[in-house]
Design a protein around this motif. Structure first.
Motif, PDB file in Angstrom:
ATOM      1  N   PRO A  66       0.828  -1.216   0.000  1.00 16.92           N
ATOM      2  CA  PRO A  66       0.000   0.000   0.000  1.00 16.92           C
ATOM      3  C   PRO A  66       0.860   1.263   0.000  1.00 16.92           C
ATOM      4  O   PRO A  66       2.007   1.229   0.455  1.00 16.92           O
ATOM      5  N   LEU A  67       0.266   2.357  -0.494  1.00 20.44           N
ATOM      6  CA  LEU A  67       0.958   3.654  -0.409  1.00 20.44           C
ATOM      7  C   LEU A  67       1.201   4.016   1.050  1.00 20.44           C
ATOM      8  O   LEU A  67       2.294   4.409   1.441  1.00 20.44           O
ATOM      9  N   TYR A  68       0.115   3.874   1.838  1.00 24.77           N
ATOM     10  CA  TYR A  68       0.158   4.359   3.223  1.00 24.77           C
ATOM     11  C   TYR A  68      -0.932   3.656   4.011  1.00 24.77           C
ATOM     12  O   TYR A  68      -2.002   3.364   3.474  1.00 24.77           O
ATOM     13  N   ASP A  69      -0.668   3.408   5.286  1.00 21.98           N
ATOM     14  CA  ASP A  69      -1.678   2.884   6.200  1.00 21.98           C
ATOM     15  C   ASP A  69      -1.436   3.538   7.552  1.00 21.98           C
ATOM     16  O   ASP A  69      -0.459   3.208   8.236  1.00 21.98           O
ATOM     17  N   PRO A  70      -2.299   4.506   7.933  1.00 23.52           N
ATOM     18  CA  PRO A  70      -2.040   5.279   9.161  1.00 23.52           C
ATOM     19  C   PRO A  70      -1.952   4.406  10.410  1.00 23.52           C
ATOM     20  O   PRO A  70      -1.370   4.826  11.405  1.00 23.52           O
ATOM     21  N   ASP A  71      -2.497   3.187  10.368  1.00 25.14           N
ATOM     22  CA  ASP A  71      -2.454   2.326  11.563  1.00 25.14           C
ATOM     23  C   ASP A  71      -1.133   1.584  11.713  1.00 25.14           C
ATOM     24  O   ASP A  71      -0.875   0.974  12.740  1.00 25.14           O
ATOM     25  N   LYS A  72      -0.323   1.605  10.670  1.00 20.86           N
ATOM     26  CA  LYS A  72       0.953   0.863  10.744  1.00 20.86           C
ATOM     27  C   LYS A  72       2.102   1.844  10.870  1.00 20.86           C
ATOM     28  O   LYS A  72       2.428   2.570   9.938  1.00 20.86           O
ATOM     29  N   LYS A  73       2.707   1.893  12.044  1.00 21.91           N
ATOM     30  CA  LYS A  73       3.749   2.884  12.342  1.00 21.91           C
ATOM     31  C   LYS A  73       5.120   2.393  11.864  1.00 21.91           C
ATOM     32  O   LYS A  73       5.367   1.185  11.780  1.00 21.91           O
ATOM     33  N   PRO A  74       6.022   3.340  11.593  1.00 25.40           N
ATOM     34  CA  PRO A  74       7.365   2.936  11.155  1.00 25.40           C
ATOM     35  C   PRO A  74       8.143   2.201  12.251  1.00 25.40           C
ATOM     36  O   PRO A  74       7.863   2.366  13.428  1.00 25.40           O
ATOM     37  N   VAL A  75       9.139   1.428  11.813  1.00 26.91           N
ATOM     38  CA  VAL A  75      10.006   0.681  12.735  1.00 26.91           C
ATOM     39  C   VAL A  75      11.441   1.091  12.435  1.00 26.91           C
ATOM     40  O   VAL A  75      11.862   1.056  11.279  1.00 26.91           O
ATOM     41  N   LEU A  76      12.179   1.509  13.469  1.00 24.36           N
ATOM     42  CA  LEU A  76      13.583   1.857  13.230  1.00 24.36           C
ATOM     43  C   LEU A  76      14.429   0.602  13.481  1.00 24.36           C
ATOM     44  O   LEU A  76      14.768   0.267  14.607  1.00 24.36           O
ATOM     45  N   HIS A  77      14.740  -0.102  12.394  1.00 27.12           N
ATOM     46  CA  HIS A  77      15.366  -1.431  12.505  1.00 27.12           C
ATOM     47  C   HIS A  77      16.787  -1.343  13.047  1.00 27.12           C
ATOM     48  O   HIS A  77      17.576  -0.509  12.606  1.00 27.12           O
ATOM     49  N   ASN A  78      17.089  -2.284  13.936  1.00 31.91           N
ATOM     50  CA  ASN A  78      18.438  -2.321  14.519  1.00 31.91           C
ATOM     51  C   ASN A  78      19.313  -3.400  13.915  1.00 31.91           C
ATOM     52  O   ASN A  78      20.456  -3.560  14.323  1.00 31.91           O
TER      53      ASN A  78
END
Ligand code: ADP
Ligand code: NI
Length: 219
Positions: A149-161
């Motif tokens: 999808p372009l965008y899904d406001p319910d799915k937040k970004p993850v800062l991968h380690n």
């Protein structure tokens, strides 16, 4: 570059162009060509070896991990085979193989240090093509090619380690801006790379404000 080196670069360009013409994920010949041109501009400013930068730029995505997730060594192996085919000297081959291993982005929390000025130039050039107007287009071309999808406001970004969780993430494309694209301007190596990144970053921020404005019906 000396005439022998120029001839090798010309031959490898031709072969890469025919391999990547019409590729549809934003990793096409024109991406490689832009990275090639920009690498040489940065190399000129940084006094880096143009032959190593040119080879690194032309071969950096020859078998990218995103398209060969089960064979992470293929990029370097294919690059090596191509250089051997065109009789690049052994010392240059080693430098380019090392450069290709260093430049790729591996997640927000993963450092990607470069050990040579040539790798610094090619890493900056590759990252500059991931931001700004073209970077935005490439991100959605890639996301579309993976059916995301372009965008899904319910799915937040993850800062991968770690690289594994970064490369296996299948989130929507707007998250990729927070997970990579907006972080790149602070990870530039060269002065000229940083200058161009600041401009392209400012444009991306404008574009994002507009995207969310339209999404929420504010403009
Ligand atoms: P790198 O080796 O640093 O990943 P590449 O030249 O292979 O750089 O290109 C990376 C580009 O691929 C990104 O800038 C983006 O356009 C696209 N891309 C990679 N992962 C994603 C993703 N999860 N969502 C959208 N675009 C992506
Ligand atoms: Ni690239």
């Amino acid at each position: 570059m000396n005439p022998g080196e120029e001839a090798i670069i010309e031959q490898i360009s031709q072969e890469i162009q025919s391999l990547f013409a019409g590729e549809g994920t934003g990793h096409d010949w024109h991406h490689i060509e832009r990275v090639f041109r920009l690498s040489l501009i940065l190399a000129g400013k940084e006094n880096a070896d143009p032959f190593i930068c040119a080879l690194g730029a032309l071969l950096h995505d020859i078998a990218d991990h995103k398209f060969h997730p089960d064979d992470l060594g293929k990029n370097q192996r294919d690059a090596q085979a191509m250089m051997q085919k065109y009789a690049v000297d052994q010392k240059s081959i080693q430098k380019v193989i090392q450069l290709i291993g260093e430049i790729s982005y591996k997640g927000a929390g993963v450092a990607t240090p470069v050990s040579t000025i040539e790798a610094a130039c090619v890493q900056d050039a590759d990252r500059l093509d991931a931001i700004g107007a073209i970077g935005i287009a490439r991100a959605f071309a890639y996301g579309g090619s993976k059916g995301r999808p372009l965008y899904d406001p319910d799915k937040k970004p993850v800062l991968h380690n770690d690289f594994d969780s970064y490369r296996k993430d299948e989130g929507h494309t707007i998250n990729h801006f927070y997970e990579k694209l907006l972080l790149l301007k602070n990870r530039m190596n060269t002065t000229e790379g940083k200058r161009i990144a600041d401009e392209r970053h400012a444009f991306m921020e404008l574009w994002m404000a507009r995207f969310f404005g339209e999404w929420e019906g504010r403009c």
